[in-house]
Design an enzyme around this catalytic site. Structure first.
Site: not given
Ligand code: ARG
Length: 467
Positions: A164, A285, A291, A298
């Site tokens: 979980h 970024s 970043k 992804e």
């Protein structure tokens, strides 16, 4: 919709037509823009067919030789970029056959004796897909080796294991990697299994019913490296379940990679900071200078969507189709090709990225100390001292509540504090409350103990050598 001016249709099948195809229909029905990638398979299939026609006495030796060398020239032209593909000629098969006739004259027109584009295209896709499966297997093997190396490197590295996404029990990073190995191993087996059903020759099934010429299907199957000729001509020209099966196997690979990617994305986020992905697999970024985005995992996670979609497209394409070949089948190629391209690229990215992953061992270790990861170990300890498991569960639950209140971990409690919850607790409890003690205690096949992880890696390497 407008028709092109000429009255007569000069196409390979133009004999019975009194007006040329509508220009829109010509474009709408053409497949050459995407099926030209089957050219090698198409030429290979035609060479085998011509060789068989000569052996069967249908072509003379001279005709066969002209056809084969013409096809070889065409292959070189395609590969050197000197071949002109024409949409008017609909697909890869008719482009190549027309070019052959243009090159060697009337003998070229004999190549299509005893076959149809229906068995031709079925043969071509199987040949193409067989090579692609072999490529997939090779890249998958590289990914597996990279996973094993990472598992070996981090066999003793402790991290929190989750259920979980909540801290559950301490595990080793090596153990976590070996979970990925197992998934990839099943992916491998699925591809091997699928390859067996792909490797059957439809050639000779002709349009749907077979042919009246004395063809030798065993010979063409052998020349093309197929295991054997297919049993039923109707099935052979219309079946695409091998493509659906491959697409399902590819979807499962992408599902696995999406899970793997999700973990890499989470673990590389500063809130976890378990791993560092190599800079060359990330991007920055344009507005936020700090970043480092995990674009590659992804994107792989995202690309699983198109592969699942293609599986659905192929299933729907085949659903309710009456026997035998229908033009619908032409729609099998784009989903299949895109699936193969996507899965190959995604696996390649993994093979390159995994060896360069850096584990932040200290951070993983301290994360494992949070969240009471050794609570089960304390319960097991009490059971070994004679307490029923449910009571032990209760005792540990209370100890955890106490820790939360005192802002301490279980191993930070004093013996006295622990003994408030059970008189069975003595000094030896502290070895079970350490992370190292916890992982080493899970010492059986499939358990997270470093010794078991190392043994699993040895077995896995052995397995890869055998396949
Ligand atoms: N381009 C077709 C396909 O991809 C080839 C077979 C066409 N056969 C036919 N009878 N129209 O399926």
């Amino acid at each position: 919709m407008s028709n092109s001016g000429d009255k007569k249709d000069s196409r390979l099948w133009g004999g019975r037509f009194s007006e040329p195809t509508d220009a829109f229909v010509e474009r709408f029905t053409a497949s050459v823009s995407f099926d030209k990638r089957l050219y090698q398979a198409d030429i290979k299939g035609s060479v085998a067919h011509a060789t068989m026609l000569e052996k069967a006495g249908i072509l003379t030796k001279d005709e066969m030789q002209q056809i084969i060398s013409g096809l070889e020239d065409i292959q070189s032209e395609i590969e050197s970029g000197n071949f002109t593909w024409s949409e008017k000629l609909e697909d890869v098969h008719m482009n190549i056959e027309s070019a052959l006739t243009a090159k060697i004259g009337n003998t070229g027109k004999k190549l299509h004796t005893g076959r149809s584009r229906n068995d031709q295209v079925a043969t071509d896709i199987r040949l193409y897909v067989r090579d692609e499966i072999d490529l997939l297997l090779a890249i998958l093997n590289k990914v597996q080796l990279a996973v094993l190396d990472l598992a070996a490197r981090e066999a003793e590295t402790i991290m929190p294991g989750f259920t979980h996404l909540q801290t559950a029990q301490p595990i080793t990073f090596g153990h976590h990697m070996m979970a990925w190995f197992e998934m990839l191993q099943r992916d491998m087996q699925r591809l091997h299994d699928c390859r067996k059903r792909v490797n059957i020759s439809p050639l000779g099934s002709a349009a749907l019913a077979g042919t009246t010429y004395p063809i030798d299907r065993e010979l063409t199957a052998k020349l093309l490296g197929f295991e054997k000729p297919s049993e039923n001509s109707l099935d052979s020209v219309s079946d695409r379940d091998f493509a659906i099966e491959l697409s399902a196997a590819c979807s499962i690979i992408m599902m696995h990679l999406s899970r793997f990617s999700e973990e890499l994305v989470l673990w590389s986020a500063s809130q976890f900071n378990f791993i560092q992905l190599p800079d060359r697999f990330c991007t920055g970024s344009s507005i936020m200078p700090q970043k480092k985005n995990p674009d590659v995992p992804e994107l792989i996670r995202g690309k699983s969507g198109r592969v699942f979609g293609h599986l659905m497209a192929l299933l729907t394409l085949m659903k309710s189709q009456p026997l035998a070949y229908n033009k619908d089948n032409q729609e099998d190629k784009e989903p299949l090709f895109d699936t193969l391209d996507t899965v190959k690229d995604s696996l390649k990215a993994y093979a390159d990225m995994l060896p360069a992953i850096i584990c932040n061992k200290d951070i993983m270790q301290s994360a494992a100390l949070q969240g009471f990861a050794t609570a089960t170990d304390l319960a097991d300890y009490l059971v070994k001292k004679g307490m029923p498991f449910r009571d032990a569960h209760e005792v540990v639950g209370k100890s955890v509540a106490y820790c939360i209140e005192k802002k301490k971990t279980l191993s930070e409690l004093s013996l006295k504090e622990l003994q408030q919850f059970s008189g069975s607790i003595s000094e030896d409890v502290f070895t079970v409350l350490t992370l190292e003690g916890s992982v080493s205690a899970r010492d059986h096949i499939g358990g997270t103990a470093p010794s078991q992880v190392k043994a699993a890696i040895t077995r896995a390497r052995q397995l890869l050598k055998q396949q």
